[in-house]
Design a protein around this motif. Structure first.
Motif, PDB file in Angstrom:
ATOM      1  N   GLY A   1      38.822  46.527  39.043  1.00 15.29           N
ATOM      2  CA  GLY A   1      38.563  45.186  38.538  1.00 15.29           C
ATOM      3  C   GLY A   1      37.199  45.012  37.875  1.00 15.29           C
ATOM      4  N   ILE A   2      36.664  46.073  37.311  1.00 13.37           N
ATOM      5  CA  ILE A   2      35.394  45.973  36.571  1.00 13.37           C
ATOM      6  C   ILE A   2      35.691  46.424  35.138  1.00 13.37           C
ATOM      7  N   PRO A   3      36.128  45.509  34.291  1.00 15.05           N
ATOM      8  CA  PRO A   3      36.603  45.884  32.952  1.00 15.05           C
ATOM      9  C   PRO A   3      35.456  46.042  31.952  1.00 15.05           C
ATOM     10  N   VAL A   4      34.905  47.225  31.897  1.00 12.65           N
ATOM     11  CA  VAL A   4      33.757  47.448  31.004  1.00 12.65           C
ATOM     12  C   VAL A   4      34.173  47.953  29.619  1.00 12.65           C
ATOM     13  N   ARG A   5      35.424  48.358  29.485  1.00 15.22           N
ATOM     14  CA  ARG A   5      35.828  49.036  28.248  1.00 15.22           C
ATOM     15  C   ARG A   5      35.494  48.224  26.994  1.00 15.22           C
TER      16      ARG A   5
ATOM     17  N   ILE B   1      35.092  54.625  32.877  1.00 12.63           N
ATOM     18  CA  ILE B   1      35.711  53.390  32.387  1.00 12.63           C
ATOM     19  C   ILE B   1      37.053  53.172  33.083  1.00 12.63           C
ATOM     20  N   GLU B   2      37.821  54.232  33.198  1.00 12.32           N
ATOM     21  CA  GLU B   2      39.137  54.102  33.847  1.00 12.32           C
ATOM     22  C   GLU B   2      38.982  53.743  35.319  1.00 12.32           C
ATOM     23  N   LYS B   3      38.055  54.399  35.970  1.00 17.93           N
ATOM     24  CA  LYS B   3      37.821  54.122  37.399  1.00 17.93           C
ATOM     25  C   LYS B   3      37.391  52.668  37.572  1.00 17.93           C
ATOM     26  N   ALA B   4      36.518  52.212  36.682  1.00 21.97           N
ATOM     27  CA  ALA B   4      36.037  50.831  36.770  1.00 21.97           C
ATOM     28  C   ALA B   4      37.189  49.849  36.592  1.00 21.97           C
ATOM     29  N   GLU B   5      38.078  50.152  35.700  1.00 23.75           N
ATOM     30  CA  GLU B   5      39.203  49.246  35.450  1.00 23.75           C
ATOM     31  C   GLU B   5      40.098  49.133  36.676  1.00 23.75           C
ATOM     32  N   THR B   6      40.267  50.227  37.403  1.00 28.39           N
ATOM     33  CA  THR B   6      41.151  50.176  38.583  1.00 28.39           C
ATOM     34  C   THR B   6      40.572  49.321  39.691  1.00 28.39           C
TER      35      THR B   6
END
Lengths: 120, 513
Positions: free
Chosen positions: B323-327, B316-321
Motif C-alpha cells: 500500500g505504498i504506491p510510489v511508482r 517499487i513492486e514491494k512497495a505497491e504490495t
C-alpha cells in the motif's frame, strides 16, 4: 669596432636563466648570447657592439646599474639600447640611462615583444 | 572533470588537471609553469593521470607534449588509451603530441635530452610537458650531480615559459629515508599507491608536497574506470570542516503520511534533520522510509532513495504490495531511486554519488532515505573512519538542505537497544526504534521514539502494522511488560481482567439461552 646586427647579449648571474632567455631569442631569429656578470659584459664590449643588452640589476660582482654606468662611459656603449630586468622595482631617483624595464618574473612573450620594439 | 569555468576557486595562474576531484585535493589545479613529480608503482595509473592532464590542456587550447623515456613505443601507449572517454583522437598530432626521447637520452646523454626538450617546448609553445620514465634519466646520468642539474635546468626553463611539467617515475623504496632529488627540487609530489586490506586491493593517491597552496592531506582512494583515473577525496576531509548551516525552514515538519505516527513525532521530523530507523530485519524500516518519501512526493517535494538491497523495480513492486504506491512519482521523476550494487564500493564514491543526485534535483528541501547505512560501512577500507565519515556526510546533507532518514539493522532478537555504531549517537537528531515482540505465539511489530532533538514526542510504545493498505500505528501497548527485553509477558492483572471479561460474556450468553 664591429657592430653585430641582431646581436643581443643577455646578462644575468643565474647562468641557466641567461642561457634560457638567449635560447628563446635565438628561436625568434636573434643572435643571442648569455653572459654571467657585469665585468664579463664590459670585456665583451671591447670587441663588439651589440644591438641590444638585456641586463639584470641584482648581480653580486657588479650590479646591473653599475655595469650600465660603465657601459655608458665606454666608447661604443653610449647608444646601445638596454632593457633592465629585476625582481625588485624599477630604479628611481637616478638618471634613467636604460630604455625599458621588465619586472621578474615576466611573461616570455612580453619579453619578445619588448625586444622586437627595441631591436626590430 | 574540473575546468576553469566550473571551478570558481581556480586562479588564473593555475591549470585544471582534468582528473576528477584531483583539483579538489590541490585546492585549485597545478600552477602554470610548475614542475611536479607523479610517482607510483607500474600499473597504478600515472600515465593515465598524465594523459588526462594532456587532453584537458589541449581541450583548453594549450598544447601538450608527452615524451616517453622508456623503450616502449608511443604507438603501444596510445593504443592502451583509446577506450578512455577523455581521449579525443582529433587532437593527437596537433594540440597533443606524443614522442619518444629515449634514444636521444640513451645515445647522447642528459644535455642533449634537455636540448631536445627545450626545443620541443619552444617549437610547440607547449604549456604542458609530460616526461614518462624519469628513472631512465637517473639511470643514464653520469653522476647524481648531473641528474640534479638536469631537473633544475628543466624546472628553470619550463618555469620561464610557464610550461607545467609532470615527471612520471616509479615508486621509491620505503627504505630510502632521504628525499629523492626530484622530490626535493620539484614544486609538488603526487604519489599513487596500492595495498591489500584483507582480500581487497585499495588504490590511493596522496599529495606529499605542493608549493604555494594548501592541499587536502592524507590518502584518498582512487579508481580507474572508463573516464580515466578518478579521485574520491575522503568525505570527512572534503566536508568535515564546513560548519553545518541550519536551513531557514528548519522549524518545518516533514510528515510520514502515517497519521498516528506523525502525531507521535509532533507532526514530523524537522527539516534538515537526520533520523535513524533502527530495527531487526523485516521490522518495517524500508516501508517507513518509503512512506516518508511518498508523503513528500504527494506534497510536491522531491525525494531520493539510496539503497543497497533491492533494485528499483523490486522496490517499487514491494512497495505497491504494502500500500505504498510510489511508482507514479518514480515515473514522473519526483522520487529518484538510486540502487548501488553489492560489489566492492568506495564509500567516498557512494557519498559523492548521493550528494550529486541530491544537488542535481536543484530543489530545496529534498527528502532522502538511505536504506542501509551498512552499505556505507562495508565500503570503507578503513572501518575506523566510519564515525568521521558519517559526521561529514551528515554535515553536508544538512548544508544542501536535505532531510535524511537512514536505516540501521540490529540483531533479530536482542535484549539491548544500542545504536550499531556509537559514533552515530551525536550525529543523529532523531532515533526511532522498530522491533518484534513475541506475544502468545504471535510476532508483533512495535515502534518507539528513543530520541528527538529539540522536539516533543510521544514516548509511548506503539504497535506498528504493515498491511496491503499501508502502514498504521495503533494504541499504546502499555499492557505488555518488558517489551524492550525482547519478550512480552501479559501482566497478571491484564490476564485476570481479560479472564473476567470472558467469564462475564459467557455468563451473559448462558442467561440469554
Amino acid at each position: 669596432m664591429k657592430t653585430t646586427a641582431g646581436r643581443v647579449i643577455v646578462v644575468d648571474d643565474e647562468k641557466d636563466f641567461a642561457d634560457n632567455v638567449a635560447l628563446l631569442l635565438r628561436e625568434e631569429g636573434y643572435d643571442a648570447v648569455a653572459c654571467g656578470s657585469g665585468p664579463e659584459l664590459l670585456e665583451r664590449m671591447k670587441s663588439e657592439t651589440p644591438a641590444l643588452i638585456i641586463l639584470d640589476i641584482m648581480m653580486p660582482a657588479m650590479t646591473g646599474l653599475a655595469a650600465l654606468a660603465e657601459l655608458r662611459k665606454s666608447a661604443n656603449g653610449g647608444a646601445v639600447p638596454v632593457l633592465l630586468f629585476s625582481a625588485s622595482r624599477e630604479p628611481a631617483g637616478v638618471e634613467k640611462t636604460w630604455q625599458e624595464f621588465l619586472p621578474k618574473p615576466f611573461d616570455i612573450d612580453e619579453l619578445v615583444r619588448r625586444v622586437k620594439r627595441l631591436c626590430p | 572533470m574540473s575546468s576553469t569555468a566550473s571551478n570558481p576557486n581556480l586562479k588564473s595562474n593555475r591549470t585544471p588537471t582534468g582528473v576528477p576531484r584531483l583539483d579538489l585535493l590541490l585546492k585549485g589545479g597545478l600552477y602554470n609553469g610548475g614542475l611536479y613529480v607523479v610517482q607510483g608503482a607500474p600499473g597504478l595509473g600515472k600515465t593515465i593521470l598524465a594523459n588526462q592532464c594532456c587532453y584537458a590542456a589541449a581541450k583548453a587550447g594549450r598544447p601538450a607534449s608527452f615524451l616517453s623515456l622508456m623503450a616502449e613505443s608511443t604507438g603501444r601507449l596510445t593504443s592502451y588509451l583509446e577506450d578512455f572517454t577523455f581521449v579525443d583522437s582529433s587532437l593527437v598530432g596537433g594540440l597533443v603530441e606524443y614522442g619518444s626521447a629515449y634514444q636521444t637520452l640513451r645515445d647522447h646523454g642528459l644535455s642533449k635530452l634537455l636540448e631536445l626538450i627545450k626545443k620541443n617546448i619552444i617549437a610547440r609553445k607547449a604549456k604542458l610537458l609530460v616526461l614518462d620514465g624519469l628513472d631512465s634519466v637517473e639511470n643514464l646520468a653520469g653522476s647524481p650531480a648531473e641528474y640534479r642539474e638536469f631537473i633544475y635546468s628543466l624546472q628553470n626553463f619550463a618555469g620561464l615559459l610557464k610550461c607545467t611539467t609532470l615527471l612520471l617515475t616509479p615508486a621509491r623504496s620505503v627504505e630510502e629515508r632521504m628525499p629523492r632529488p626530484e622530490q626535493a627540487i620539484s614544486d609538488g609530489v603526487i604519489e599513487l599507491t596500492e595495498h591489500q586490506i584483507g582480500p581487497r586491493a585499495v588504490r590511493e593517491i596522496q599529495i606529499l608536497k605542493f608549493r604555494g597552496s594548501d592541499f587536502l592531506k592524507g590518502r584518498h582512494e582512487i579508481e580507474i574506470n572508463e573516464n580515466g583515473l578518478v579521485v574520491h577525496p575522503r568525505t570527512e576531509v572534503q566536508f568535515g570542516a564546513t560548519p553545518p548551516v541550519r536551513p531557514v525552514s528548519f522549524r518545518t515538519r516533514l510528515a510520514f503520511g502515517v497519521p498516528a505516527f506523525d502525531k507521535m513525532v509532533s507532526g514530523g521530523v524537522q527539516a534538515g534533520s537526520m533520523t535513524t530507523l533502527i530495527g531487526a530485519p523485516g521490522t518495517g524500516k524500508t516501508s517507513l522510509g518509503l512512506s516518508f518519501l511518498l508523503e513528500g512526493a504527494r506534497r510536491g517535494e522531491a525525494g531520493v532513495y539510496f539503497g543497497f538491497y533491492e533494485s528499483a523495480e523490486e522496490l517499487i513492486e514491494k512497495a505497491e504490495t504494502i500500500g505504498i504506491p510510489v511508482r507514479e512519482f518514480v515515473d514522473n521523476g519526483l522520487i529518484e531511486i538510486q540502487w548501488q550494487q553489492s560489489v566492492e564500493n568506495i564509500a567516498d564514491s557512494l557519498a559523492e554519488r548521493l550528494l550529486e543526485r541530491i544537488r542535481a534535483r536543484n530543489q530545496k528541501g529534498v527528502r532522502v532515505f538511505i536504506d542501509g547505512m551498512t552499505g556505507f560501512r562495508k565500503s570503507l577500507a578503513y572501518p575506523e573512519r566510519f564515525g568521521a565519515f558519517v559526521s561529514a556526510l551528515t554535515n553536508e546533507l544538512r548544508n544542501i538542505g536535505a532531510t535524511t532518514i537512514y536505516s540501521e539493522e540490529t540483531d533479530l532478537f536482542g535484549s539491548e537497544v544500542l545504536l550499531p555504531d556509537r559514533a552515530m549517537a551525536s550525529v543523529v537528531d532523531n532515533v526511532f526504534f522498530l522491533r518484534y515482540v513475541e506475544l502468545r505465539s504471535r510476532l508483533f511489530r512495535l515502534i518507539s521514539i528513543m530520541k528527538m532533538r529539540s522536539s516533543a514526542y510521544d514516548p509511548h510504545i506503539r504497535e506498528f502494522r504493515i498491511t496491503s493498505n499501508g502502514i498504521s500505528v495503533s494504541n499504546s501497548f502499555s499492557s505488555a511488560e518488558a517489551i524492550l527485553s525482547g519478550s512480552a509477558k501479559m501482566v497478571n492483572a491484564v490476564i485476570a481482567e481479560k479472564e473476567k471479561v470472558k467469564a462475564k460474556k459467557k455468563k451473559l450468553a448462558g442467561r440469554q439461552k
